[in-house]
Design a protein around this motif. Structure first.
Motif, mmCIF file in Angstrom:
data_model
loop_
_atom_site.group_PDB
_atom_site.id
_atom_site.type_symbol
_atom_site.label_atom_id
_atom_site.label_comp_id
_atom_site.label_asym_id
_atom_site.label_seq_id
_atom_site.Cartn_x
_atom_site.Cartn_y
_atom_site.Cartn_z
ATOM 1 N N ASN A 8 0.857 -1.188 0.000
ATOM 2 C CA ASN A 8 0.000 0.000 0.000
ATOM 3 C C ASN A 8 0.888 1.231 0.000
ATOM 4 O OD1 ASN A 8 -1.769 2.095 0.413
ATOM 5 N ND2 ASN A 8 -2.941 1.076 1.989
ATOM 6 N N PRO A 9 1.241 1.729 -1.149
ATOM 7 C CA PRO A 9 2.182 2.844 -1.211
ATOM 8 C C PRO A 9 1.641 4.159 -0.660
ATOM 9 C CG PRO A 9 1.336 2.346 -3.385
ATOM 10 C CD PRO A 9 0.818 1.277 -2.456
ATOM 11 N N LEU A 10 0.333 4.240 -0.396
ATOM 12 C CA LEU A 10 -0.241 5.498 0.069
ATOM 13 C C LEU A 10 -0.531 5.554 1.556
ATOM 14 C CD1 LEU A 10 -2.752 6.138 -2.845
ATOM 15 C CD2 LEU A 10 -0.455 7.066 -2.549
ATOM 16 N N LYS A 11 -0.400 4.449 2.277
ATOM 17 C CA LYS A 11 -0.775 4.474 3.694
ATOM 18 C C LYS A 11 0.145 5.402 4.482
ATOM 19 C CE LYS A 11 1.483 0.139 4.985
ATOM 20 N NZ LYS A 11 1.249 -1.193 5.527
ATOM 21 N N ARG A 12 -0.400 5.966 5.532
ATOM 22 C CA ARG A 12 0.313 6.968 6.322
ATOM 23 C C ARG A 12 1.401 6.363 7.210
ATOM 24 N NH1 ARG A 12 -2.278 11.961 6.359
ATOM 25 N NH2 ARG A 12 -4.366 11.910 5.533
ATOM 26 N N PHE A 13 1.113 5.207 7.804
ATOM 27 C CA PHE A 13 2.093 4.516 8.643
ATOM 28 C C PHE A 13 1.732 3.039 8.663
ATOM 29 C CE2 PHE A 13 -0.936 6.829 11.307
ATOM 30 C CZ PHE A 13 -1.517 5.834 12.058
ATOM 31 N N ASP A 14 2.658 2.238 9.145
ATOM 32 C CA ASP A 14 2.567 0.787 9.013
ATOM 33 C C ASP A 14 1.719 0.175 10.128
ATOM 34 O OD1 ASP A 14 3.025 -1.623 7.803
ATOM 35 O OD2 ASP A 14 4.950 -1.954 8.782
ATOM 36 N N ILE A 15 0.427 0.125 9.893
ATOM 37 C CA ILE A 15 -0.531 -0.468 10.821
ATOM 38 C C ILE A 15 -1.468 -1.334 9.997
ATOM 39 C CG2 ILE A 15 -2.178 1.449 10.675
ATOM 40 C CD1 ILE A 15 -2.656 1.092 13.712
ATOM 41 N N PHE A 60 -13.727 4.672 8.713
ATOM 42 C CA PHE A 60 -13.207 6.042 8.656
ATOM 43 C C PHE A 60 -11.692 6.042 8.885
ATOM 44 C CE2 PHE A 60 -11.676 9.667 11.082
ATOM 45 C CZ PHE A 60 -11.986 10.727 10.234
ATOM 46 N N TRP A 61 -11.251 5.362 9.947
ATOM 47 C CA TRP A 61 -9.822 5.347 10.270
ATOM 48 C C TRP A 61 -9.011 4.559 9.241
ATOM 49 C CZ3 TRP A 61 -7.870 8.984 12.815
ATOM 50 C CH2 TRP A 61 -8.533 9.575 13.884
ATOM 51 N N ARG A 62 -9.556 3.458 8.738
ATOM 52 C CA ARG A 62 -8.826 2.713 7.700
ATOM 53 C C ARG A 62 -8.681 3.564 6.444
ATOM 54 N NH1 ARG A 62 -12.403 -1.455 9.162
ATOM 55 N NH2 ARG A 62 -13.207 -1.445 7.028
ATOM 56 N N ASN A 63 -9.681 4.370 6.143
ATOM 57 C CA ASN A 63 -9.587 5.292 5.022
ATOM 58 C C ASN A 63 -8.534 6.368 5.290
ATOM 59 O OD1 ASN A 63 -10.705 6.402 2.442
ATOM 60 N ND2 ASN A 63 -11.113 8.124 3.784
ATOM 61 N N ALA A 64 -8.568 6.933 6.492
ATOM 62 C CA ALA A 64 -7.636 8.011 6.831
ATOM 63 C C ALA A 64 -6.188 7.528 6.901
ATOM 64 C CB ALA A 64 -8.037 8.646 8.170
ATOM 65 N N ILE A 65 -5.978 6.303 7.377
ATOM 66 C CA ILE A 65 -4.615 5.807 7.582
ATOM 67 C C ILE A 65 -4.150 4.936 6.417
ATOM 68 C CG2 ILE A 65 -3.128 4.409 9.061
ATOM 69 C CD1 ILE A 65 -5.094 5.160 11.402
ATOM 70 N N LEU A 66 -4.979 3.991 6.029
ATOM 71 C CA LEU A 66 -4.577 3.028 4.995
ATOM 72 C C LEU A 66 -5.015 3.441 3.595
ATOM 73 C CD1 LEU A 66 -5.435 -0.302 6.860
ATOM 74 C CD2 LEU A 66 -3.229 0.904 6.754
ATOM 75 N N ARG A 67 -5.830 4.481 3.522
ATOM 76 C CA ARG A 67 -6.352 4.978 2.240
ATOM 77 C C ARG A 67 -7.186 3.918 1.529
ATOM 78 N NH1 ARG A 67 -3.541 10.063 1.425
ATOM 79 N NH2 ARG A 67 -2.455 10.299 3.375
ATOM 80 N N GLU A 68 -7.984 3.175 2.309
ATOM 81 C CA GLU A 68 -8.806 2.094 1.763
ATOM 82 C C GLU A 68 -9.959 2.570 0.884
ATOM 83 O OE1 GLU A 68 -10.506 -0.543 4.623
ATOM 84 O OE2 GLU A 68 -8.632 -1.587 4.956
ATOM 85 N N LYS A 69 -10.412 3.773 1.090
ATOM 86 C CA LYS A 69 -11.603 4.288 0.401
ATOM 87 C C LYS A 69 -12.846 3.458 0.737
ATOM 88 C CE LYS A 69 -9.008 6.522 -3.236
ATOM 89 N NZ LYS A 69 -8.591 7.581 -2.382
ATOM 90 N N SER A 70 -12.916 3.030 1.993
ATOM 91 C CA SER A 70 -14.031 2.207 2.451
ATOM 92 C C SER A 70 -15.052 3.008 3.256
ATOM 93 C CB SER A 70 -13.504 1.053 3.303
ATOM 94 O OG SER A 70 -12.773 1.552 4.413
ATOM 95 N N ALA A 110 1.106 4.146 18.207
ATOM 96 C CA ALA A 110 0.226 4.986 19.030
ATOM 97 C C ALA A 110 0.518 6.463 18.790
ATOM 98 C CB ALA A 110 0.390 4.634 20.505
ATOM 99 N N LEU A 111 1.771 6.825 18.733
ATOM 100 C CA LEU A 111 2.137 8.228 18.522
ATOM 101 C C LEU A 111 1.749 8.714 17.131
ATOM 102 C CD1 LEU A 111 5.608 8.257 20.297
ATOM 103 C CD2 LEU A 111 3.511 9.378 21.076
ATOM 104 N N SER A 112 1.940 7.880 16.130
ATOM 105 C CA SER A 112 1.572 8.274 14.762
ATOM 106 C C SER A 112 0.069 8.482 14.639
ATOM 107 C CB SER A 112 2.038 7.211 13.763
ATOM 108 O OG SER A 112 3.433 7.151 13.717
ATOM 109 N N TRP A 113 -0.691 7.531 15.170
ATOM 110 C CA TRP A 113 -2.148 7.636 15.079
ATOM 111 C C TRP A 113 -2.647 8.795 15.937
ATOM 112 C CZ3 TRP A 113 -5.719 2.738 15.530
ATOM 113 C CH2 TRP A 113 -7.015 3.068 15.144
#
Length: 142
Positions: A8-15, A60-70, A110-113
């Motif tokens: 996932n080249p667009l995700k914000r951090f590795d979660i 919402f959070w998976r979209n914001a962090i992982l860019r899932e568009k879900s 935790a800090l990233s999120w």
């Protein structure tokens, strides 16, 4: 900066999505017990509707962090249309969210999120202050 791993080249951090889902579930378990926030949420979410709400917020959070568009929704409008949701509730919400993040995740996640949640939460808080302010008054900047 977004993680650029091949999956996932667009995700914000590795979660993972499972970690996000777990945090959301743990957080809302705490919300329901919170002396101030619990009753506000109870005004809008029936006891039988919590799984649906948690799924929506996890999306919402998976979209914001992982860019899932879900996620498809307008969270600012959702908060604005509920007069019992006030600007002063967002710091409480964020404090509790930070606590759950640090209990459930390794520190770096935790800090990233938490940093992302702070930016989003401050946007909601500021939006509520701005949109609920009488139009003939100067803007509140705090």
């Amino acid at each position: 900066m977004p993680d650029t791993t091949p999956d996932n080249p667009l995700k914000r951090f590795d979660i993972t999505a499972d970690q996000i889902n777990h945090v959301v579930t743990a957080f809302y378990a705490q919300i329901r017990r919170h002396a101030t926030l619990g009753p506000i949420f109870a005004n809008h979410i029936a006891a039988t509707d919590w799984p649906e709400h948690e799924d929506k917020i996890a999306r919402f959070w998976r979209n914001a962090i992982l860019r899932e568009k879900s996620y498809n929704g307008n969270p600012m409008r959702e908060h604005l249309t509920r007069p019992d949701v006030k600007a002063e509730h967002f710091p409480m919400w964020l404090d509790l969210f930070h606590q759950v993040l640090h209990e459930q995740l390794p520190d770096h996640l935790a800090l990233s999120w938490a940093a992302l949640a702070d930016r989003i939460g401050e946007g909601f808080r500021a939006g509520i202050v701005s949109m609920r302010q009488p139009k003939d008054q100067p803007p509140k900047l705090f």
